[in-house]
Design a protein around this motif. Structure first.
Motif, PDB file in Angstrom:
ATOM      1  N   GLY A 101       4.499   2.520  17.122  1.00 15.78           N
ATOM      2  CA  GLY A 101       4.194   1.233  16.516  1.00 15.78           C
ATOM      3  C   GLY A 101       5.377   0.658  15.774  1.00 15.78           C
ATOM      4  O   GLY A 101       6.336   1.372  15.435  1.00 15.78           O
ATOM      5  N   GLU A 111      -3.126  -4.896   7.683  1.00 14.26           N
ATOM      6  CA  GLU A 111      -2.466  -4.728   8.978  1.00 14.26           C
ATOM      7  C   GLU A 111      -1.810  -3.352   9.071  1.00 14.26           C
ATOM      8  O   GLU A 111      -1.841  -2.703  10.121  1.00 14.26           O
ATOM      9  CB  GLU A 111      -1.422  -5.818   9.204  1.00 14.26           C
ATOM     10  CG  GLU A 111      -0.817  -5.769  10.616  1.00 14.26           C
ATOM     11  CD  GLU A 111       0.199  -6.866  10.877  1.00 14.26           C
ATOM     12  OE1 GLU A 111       0.957  -6.730  11.858  1.00 14.26           O
ATOM     13  OE2 GLU A 111       0.234  -7.858  10.113  1.00 14.26           O
ATOM     14  N   THR A 114      -4.517  -0.862   9.746  1.00 15.24           N
ATOM     15  CA  THR A 114      -4.937  -0.985  11.148  1.00 15.24           C
ATOM     16  C   THR A 114      -3.933  -0.312  12.070  1.00 15.24           C
ATOM     17  O   THR A 114      -4.305   0.399  13.015  1.00 15.24           O
ATOM     18  CB  THR A 114      -5.080  -2.470  11.536  1.00 15.24           C
ATOM     19  OG1 THR A 114      -6.088  -3.073  10.735  1.00 15.24           O
ATOM     20  CG2 THR A 114      -5.449  -2.616  13.014  1.00 15.24           C
ATOM     21  N   ALA A 115      -2.645  -0.522  11.802  1.00 19.20           N
ATOM     22  CA  ALA A 115      -1.594   0.075  12.632  1.00 19.20           C
ATOM     23  C   ALA A 115      -1.663   1.597  12.584  1.00 19.20           C
ATOM     24  O   ALA A 115      -1.546   2.274  13.614  1.00 19.20           O
ATOM     25  CB  ALA A 115      -0.228  -0.412  12.158  1.00 19.20           C
ATOM     26  N   HIS A 118      -4.600   2.829  14.622  1.00 16.96           N
ATOM     27  CA  HIS A 118      -4.338   2.699  16.056  1.00 16.96           C
ATOM     28  C   HIS A 118      -3.471   3.845  16.566  1.00 16.96           C
ATOM     29  O   HIS A 118      -3.818   4.493  17.555  1.00 16.96           O
ATOM     30  CB  HIS A 118      -3.647   1.361  16.339  1.00 16.96           C
ATOM     31  CG  HIS A 118      -4.585   0.245  16.637  1.00 16.96           C
ATOM     32  ND1 HIS A 118      -5.346  -0.375  15.672  1.00 16.96           N
ATOM     33  CD2 HIS A 118      -4.903  -0.381  17.803  1.00 16.96           C
ATOM     34  CE1 HIS A 118      -6.082  -1.330  16.218  1.00 16.96           C
ATOM     35  NE2 HIS A 118      -5.836  -1.350  17.508  1.00 16.96           N
ATOM     36  N   TYR A 125       0.766   0.130  18.512  1.00 17.81           N
ATOM     37  CA  TYR A 125       0.532  -1.056  17.689  1.00 17.81           C
ATOM     38  C   TYR A 125       1.854  -1.776  17.455  1.00 17.81           C
ATOM     39  O   TYR A 125       2.826  -1.170  16.999  1.00 17.81           O
ATOM     40  CB  TYR A 125      -0.093  -0.698  16.343  1.00 17.81           C
ATOM     41  CG  TYR A 125      -0.447  -1.943  15.557  1.00 17.81           C
ATOM     42  CD1 TYR A 125      -1.693  -2.540  15.694  1.00 17.81           C
ATOM     43  CD2 TYR A 125       0.489  -2.556  14.719  1.00 17.81           C
ATOM     44  CE1 TYR A 125      -2.013  -3.703  15.015  1.00 17.81           C
ATOM     45  CE2 TYR A 125       0.177  -3.729  14.038  1.00 17.81           C
ATOM     46  CZ  TYR A 125      -1.075  -4.292  14.189  1.00 17.81           C
ATOM     47  OH  TYR A 125      -1.376  -5.453  13.528  1.00 17.81           O
TER      48      TYR A 125
END
Length: 217
Positions: A101, A111, A114-115, A118, A125
């Motif tokens: 990512g 964010e 979330t990354a 993921h 990501y």
């Protein structure tokens, strides 16, 4: 629980990330490091699930170098590049180094969380701008007729053998010119064709022509 290691040369940044993540959102910060060398040593010891890696660290190894070495040592580790550089070159190099990512330090906290979720689940990501750039680059390559594999992915020896095969030299002739065995030539040829997704010699010649490799001088 997602086990995280934070790597950044600024102590204040590390502290802020640890306060944000540790013990919250199903995440645990198991270690921190101030440079790439320390990150590699601690990651081997602590075996985190995710490494948040800064790119620019003036002392020791930088983030890109450390990311590449970490992926070789610990293939299952997920690396999230957290950087201020919204730059296409850094993005592509990070992906090539094995990062899962790429996110900017200016991104909202949600964010970042979330990354991490993921990439800890085995997904990739990229922040929205990076995704747009990758798609644009992919579409440009498709328009230009480039293969899924890239010339840059080849080793120097593979590039050398690619050019000679395309120019019509036999495996034996190439082996004599490069002072290597025929078996080694065949191995390199097989590897480069697999990387470039080429099936036949004519495909290889066409690829070499597009790259301007047919120099018979």
């Amino acid at each position: 629980m997602v086990r995280i290691m934070v790597v950044d040369d600024h102590a204040v940044v590390r502290s802020g990330l640890i306060m944000l993540l540790d013990g919250k959102h199903g995440m645990q910060v198991v270690g921190e490091a101030a440079d790439g060398d320390e990150a590699i040593a601690k990651a081997e010891e602590l075996q985190p699930d995710v490494v948040l890696m800064d790119l620019s660290m003036p002392h020791g190894k930088d983030g890109l170098t450390a990311a590449g070495e970490l992926k070789k040592l610990l293939p299952d580790i997920a690396i999230l590049i957290l950087t201020m550089h919204d730059d296409e070159e850094y993005l592509f190099r990070a992906i090539q180094a094995g990062a899962s990512g790429y996110i900017l330090k200016s991104a909202p906290h949600d964010e970042l969380l979330t990354a991490i979720r993921h990439i800890s689940s085995g997904n990739a990501y990229l922040h929205p701008t990076a995704t747009k750039r990758l798609m644009s680059d992919y579409l440009e390559k498709m328009k230009s007729g480039e293969h899924a594999g890239t010339y840059e992915s080849l080793s120097d020896r593979e590039k050398e053998i690619l050019a000679k095969v395309a120019q019509g030299y036999s495996n034996k002739e190439i082996a004599e010119q490069l002072i290597i065995s025929v078996k080694t030539v065949e191995s390199h040829k097989s590897n480069l064709m697999e990387k470039l997704d080429l099936k036949t010699r004519p495909d290889l010649v066409k690829f070499a022509m597009k790259k301007g490799l047919l120099n018979f001088e």
